[in-house]
Design an enzyme around this catalytic site. Structure first.
Site, short mmCIF file in Angstrom:
data_model
loop_
_atom_site.label_atom_id
_atom_site.label_comp_id
_atom_site.label_asym_id
_atom_site.label_seq_id
_atom_site.Cartn_x
_atom_site.Cartn_y
_atom_site.Cartn_z
N HIS A 42 32.02 84.81 99.19
CA HIS A 42 31.65 85.38 100.49
C HIS A 42 31.48 86.90 100.38
O HIS A 42 31.78 87.63 101.32
CB HIS A 42 32.66 84.99 101.57
N GLY A 53 29.46 71.62 97.38
CA GLY A 53 29.53 73.08 97.30
C GLY A 53 29.13 73.60 95.94
O GLY A 53 29.54 74.68 95.54
N ASP A 74 23.46 81.68 95.18
CA ASP A 74 23.19 80.34 94.68
C ASP A 74 21.79 80.24 94.06
O ASP A 74 21.62 79.70 92.96
CB ASP A 74 23.30 79.31 95.81
C1 GLA Z 1 27.42 79.54 99.95
C2 GLA Z 1 26.23 80.47 100.15
C3 GLA Z 1 26.29 81.65 99.18
C4 GLA Z 1 27.65 82.34 99.23
C5 GLA Z 1 28.79 81.32 99.14
C6 GLA Z 1 30.14 81.94 99.35
O1 GLA Z 1 27.36 78.93 98.71
O2 GLA Z 1 25.03 79.78 99.96
O3 GLA Z 1 25.25 82.55 99.45
O4 GLA Z 1 27.77 83.12 100.38
O5 GLA Z 1 28.63 80.26 100.08
O6 GLA Z 1 30.43 82.85 98.33
#
Ligand code: GLA
Length: 386
Positions: free
Chosen positions: A34, A124, A172
């Protein structure tokens, strides 16, 4: 995935003829959570599993989209590739096509597209970013558009914003697009400068533990965190103008935190500012071979996400607590957006069997859910397969 089988499925669906195949991976983030949408550091690596896209340009003026994972299929007119289709998975690839249209690119031909993904669903591990990136790379290549990789990464992130409604950072899509086997990416999400850091862990493996509690990264809670960070920036800016939380150091934050009257925004900022420093420190320690210190920083990251950012929850906390009880665990934390999904742990090789047996048993006893474990292999970013 067996490529021959994938090719066979494509031919069964769309018939004989030439076609190409592309792959883009999911990711696991080692530390820096985050922080991306706050202009901070992240440290993810690409995985060996991800999304596959088999594609053939056609003379029709429509794009057909089908997947081996989900039953929904559709056929979209090339002019309509800027409109979402219900709440279906096809919105990820269509959202990417929409970004090409926005650049003024007109598709004279359509295509047959078959998707397959082997990232565990809702875990995730960025199954959506993998799907966006593989579409971006496949379309760019198939139509010879010549757009560079970083721009494709940004387009994929935009697709997530506009077609999934998640105001995500760039981590990501960047990891999926730019990853390199056996390396983690130390990325500055403000400047997009990055450093590929070799992850050579002598006798230690990266173990991903799936809580099998689907991470509910619906736009709601995620976007709420983004908004709370903006509120903290506004409050701080009355005393020291900043454009993102990454613009203040931990020392400065300690002096200014009282100025953030909203307690929630203050906690969120505390996580973000401390996490950015932890990430930088963790990379320094890793490069120096201080893996134990790296593990402690991973633990610190989880605790901060639990107490200040409040994105963990019973399942992730239980998985981490049980992991840390095992001898041979160097560090353990949640990874990704949170609210369910996976944890990442560094585990000494000789402890892996015990880890899987003990953590598996205790986690199931405490949550009633059966977890899954994967020993991660760090793979390459998006690429053409054939
Ligand atoms: C998700 C979002 C990323 C990032 C993470 C937390 O995966 O897509 O951009 O913010 O949460 O680190």
């Amino acid at each position: 995935m067996n490529l021959d089988l994938l090719k066979q499925k494509f031919v069964e669906k769309y018939g004989e003829g030439e076609f190409s195949g592309y792959f883009s991976p999911g990711r696991v983030n080692l530390i820096g959570e985050h922080t991306d949408y706050n202009g901070g550091f992240v440290f993810p690596c690409a995985l060996s599993f991800g999304a596959y896209c088999l594609i053939r340009k056609t003379d029709r003026k429509t794009v057909k989209l089908a997947s081996l994972n989900l039953p929904f299929e559709t056929e979209v007119d090339v002019k309509d590739l800027n409109k979402p289709v219900g709440k279906e998975w096809v919105n990820y690839p269509i959202g990417v096509f929409a970004q090409f249209l926005k650049k003024g690119i007109q598709f004279e031909n359509g295509a047959d597209i078959l998707i397959f993904g082997d990232v565990p669903n809702g875990a995730g591990l960025s199954s959506s970013a993998a799907l966006e990136m593989v579409t971006a790379v496949a379309v760019n290549d198939t139509w010879n558009l010549g757009i560079d990789r970083l721009e494709l990464v940004k387009m994929s992130q935009k697709a997530e914003h506009e077609f999934a409604g998640v105001m995500c950072g760039i981590m990501d899509q960047f990891a999926s697009g730019m990853g390199k086997a056996n390396h983690a990416i130390f990325l500055n999400c403000d400047t997009l400068d990055y450093d590929l850091v070799p992850v050579e862990l002598d006798g230690i493996k990266i173990v991903i533990s799936n809580t099998n509690s689907p991470h509910k990264l619906d736009s709601g809670k995620y976007n709420q965190r983004v908004a709370e960070c903006h509120a903290a920036v506004d409050a701080i800016s009355q005393y020291k103008p900043i454009k993102a939380l990454a613009d203040i150091t931990w020392e400065e934050f300690k002096q200014l935190e009282d100025k953030i009257e909203d307690q929630t925004a203050r906690k969120r900022a505390r996580h973000v500012v401390s996490e950015i420093e932890r990430t930088e420190e963790a990379v320094t320690e890793l490069k120096a071979g201080n893996i134990e210190k790296f593990g402690q920083l991973m633990n610190g990251s989880h605790d901060s996400l639990r107490d200040d950012y409040e994105v963990t929850g019973h399942e992730l906390d239980t998985m981490v607590e049980e992991a840390r009880k095992i001898e041979g665990v160097i560090g353990s934390r949640m990874t990704g957006g949170g609210f369910g999904g996976c944890t990442v742990s560094l585990v000494k090789e000789e402890a892996i069997d015990t880890f899987i047996a003990e953590v598996g048993k205790n986690y199931e006893q405490k949550t009633g859910l059966k977890p899954a474990f994967y020993v991660a292999e760090i793979g390459d970013g998006a690429k053409k397969l054939f």
